[in-house]
Scaffold this motif. Structure first.
Motif, PDB file in Angstrom:
ATOM      1  N   CYS A 118      -1.704   1.182  -1.210  1.00 17.48           N
ATOM      2  CA  CYS A 118      -2.064   2.304   0.274  1.00 17.48           C
ATOM      3  C   CYS A 118      -2.998   3.469   0.225  1.00 17.48           C
ATOM      4  O   CYS A 118      -3.172   4.188  -0.841  1.00 17.48           O
ATOM      5  CB  CYS A 118      -0.626   2.781   0.324  1.00 17.48           C
ATOM      6  N   HIS A 119      -3.707   3.799   0.923  1.00 16.26           N
ATOM      7  CA  HIS A 119      -4.550   5.318   1.044  1.00 16.26           C
ATOM      8  C   HIS A 119      -3.889   6.163   1.079  1.00 16.26           C
ATOM      9  O   HIS A 119      -3.921   7.739   0.218  1.00 16.26           O
ATOM     10  CB  HIS A 119      -5.377   5.331   1.796  1.00 16.26           C
ATOM     11  N   TRP A 122      -2.346  -3.311   5.180  1.00 14.91           N
ATOM     12  CA  TRP A 122      -3.855  -2.701   3.948  1.00 14.91           C
ATOM     13  C   TRP A 122      -3.819  -3.952   3.725  1.00 14.91           C
ATOM     14  O   TRP A 122      -3.076  -4.226   2.641  1.00 14.91           O
ATOM     15  CB  TRP A 122      -3.540  -1.455   4.218  1.00 14.91           C
ATOM     16  N   CYS A 171       7.066   5.904   5.715  1.00 15.51           N
ATOM     17  CA  CYS A 171       6.586   3.632   5.587  1.00 15.51           C
ATOM     18  C   CYS A 171       7.451   3.669   4.851  1.00 15.51           C
ATOM     19  O   CYS A 171       6.920   3.413   3.836  1.00 15.51           O
ATOM     20  CB  CYS A 171       5.072   4.207   5.615  1.00 15.51           C
ATOM     21  N   TRP A 203       5.344   7.561   1.540  1.00  9.04           N
ATOM     22  CA  TRP A 203       6.414   6.782   2.290  1.00  9.04           C
ATOM     23  C   TRP A 203       7.243   7.670   2.180  1.00  9.04           C
ATOM     24  O   TRP A 203       8.637   7.019   1.770  1.00  9.04           O
ATOM     25  CB  TRP A 203       5.866   6.070   1.156  1.00  9.04           C
ATOM     26  N   GLY A 207       1.549   0.044  10.141  1.00 11.40           N
ATOM     27  CA  GLY A 207       1.053  -1.167   9.137  1.00 11.40           C
ATOM     28  C   GLY A 207       1.978  -2.564   9.880  1.00 11.40           C
ATOM     29  O   GLY A 207       1.823  -3.692   9.063  1.00 11.40           O
ATOM     30  N   LEU A 221       6.891   0.519   4.470  1.00 13.39           N
ATOM     31  CA  LEU A 221       5.980  -1.092   4.469  1.00 13.39           C
ATOM     32  C   LEU A 221       5.336  -1.435   2.613  1.00 13.39           C
ATOM     33  O   LEU A 221       5.188  -2.291   1.899  1.00 13.39           O
ATOM     34  CB  LEU A 221       4.499  -1.286   4.883  1.00 13.39           C
ATOM     35  N   ARG A 222       4.888  -0.044   2.084  1.00 15.50           N
ATOM     36  CA  ARG A 222       4.339  -0.126   1.023  1.00 15.50           C
ATOM     37  C   ARG A 222       3.267  -0.964   0.454  1.00 15.50           C
ATOM     38  O   ARG A 222       3.391  -1.774  -0.469  1.00 15.50           O
ATOM     39  CB  ARG A 222       5.957  -0.040  -0.108  1.00 15.50           C
ATOM     40  N   CYS A 223       2.315  -1.095   1.221  1.00  8.32           N
ATOM     41  CA  CYS A 223       0.650  -1.869   1.210  1.00  8.32           C
ATOM     42  C   CYS A 223       0.362  -2.038  -0.544  1.00  8.32           C
ATOM     43  O   CYS A 223       0.721  -0.380  -0.902  1.00  8.32           O
ATOM     44  CB  CYS A 223       0.418  -1.836   2.544  1.00  8.32           C
TER      45      CYS A 223
HETATM   46  S1  SF4 Z   1      -0.545   1.560   3.932  1.00  7.98           S
HETATM   47 FE1  SF4 Z   1       0.171   2.694   5.706  1.00  7.98          FE
HETATM   48  S2  SF4 Z   1       1.574   1.036   6.483  1.00  7.98           S
HETATM   49 FE2  SF4 Z   1       1.093   0.163   4.446  1.00  7.98          FE
HETATM   50  S3  SF4 Z   1       2.435   1.997   3.089  1.00  7.98           S
HETATM   51 FE3  SF4 Z   1       0.395   2.724   3.381  1.00  7.98          FE
HETATM   52  S4  SF4 Z   1       1.533   4.365   4.964  1.00  7.98           S
HETATM   53 FE4  SF4 Z   1       2.548   2.716   5.417  1.00  7.98          FE
END
Ligand code: SF4
Length: 151
Positions: free
Chosen positions: A34-35, A120, A27, A40, A98, A29-31
Motif C-alpha cells: 500500500c502506498h 493494489w 481503510c 489504515w 480498493g 483492506l491492507r493491500c
Molecule cells: S492501497 Fe488503497 S485500498 Fe489498499 S490498503 Fe492502501 S489505501 Fe487501502
C-alpha cells in the motif's frame, strides 16, 4: 463519521476534471505494498463534518469540477450524504476504492459519476499499466476508461 488526513486539488486522478480530493482514513483492506499505510488507522486525521465539507467546497468551488474520495466506502451512509452535498453544487463525483466492482454498495454507486475499483497489486501496477487489475469506469454507462490513463 468519516475522517480525512489530507485535502488536495488534483488534475490527473479523474481525467479531464479538476478535483477536490479527500484522503479518508480507516481503510480496512491492507493491500500489500500500500502506498499510504498511514491511512489504515481508523479515526486518524480530522472529522469530515458536513460543515467542514461545505466549507472546503465553498472555498474551492470556482476552481473545481469534481469531488474525489480516496476511500470512505466503509462509512457508507456518511459517504453517500457527502456525495449528495457535492451534487447540490453541480459537481461530478468519483470514488477510488480498493474493493472490486461487485463489492461496492449500489447505493454508493448511484451517487457517483466515476469509480476506480480493485486492490493494489504491485506486480500488476496501477491504471497507467495495461496489466493492471484496477478499473476506472463511468458508472452510468459502465464504460471502462483505463485507456485515458495509458499512453
Ligand atoms: S492501497 Fe488503497 S485500498 Fe489498499 S490498503 Fe492502501 S489505501 Fe487501502
Amino acid at each position: 463519521m468519516i475522517h480525512y488526513s489530507d485535502l488536495q486539488i488534483v488534475l490527473q486522478e479523474v481525467p479531464g476534471q479538476i478535483s477536490l480530493c479527500f484522503s479518508i482514513t480507516g481503510c480496512p483492506l491492507r493491500c500489500k505494498g500500500c502506498h499510504s499505510p498511514f491511512l489504515w488507522k481508523k479515526g486518524m486525521g480530522t472529522p469530515l463534518t458536513d460543515e467542514t465539507f461545505v466549507h472546503h467546497i465553498e472555498r474551492y468551488k470556482s476552481m473545481i469540477s469534481c469531488v474525489l474520495f480516496m476511500g470512505g466506502e466503509w462509512e457508507e451512509e456518511d459517504l453517500i450524504h457527502k456525495l449528495q452535498i457535492a451534487h447540490t453544487y453541480g459537481l461530478y463525483t468519483c470514488l477510488y476504492t480498493g474493493l472490486n466492482d461487485e463489492e461496492v454498495s449500489p447505493f454508493i454507486r448511484e451517487e457517483l459519476t466515476w469509480i476506480k475499483t480493485g486492490r493494489w497489486r504491485e506486480e500488476l501496477g496501477g491504471l497507467k499499466e495495461k496489466t493492471t487489475n484496477q478499473r476506472f469506469v463511468e458508472v452510468q454507462t459502465g464504460e471502462l476508461l483505463n485507456h485515458l490513463f495509458q499512453k
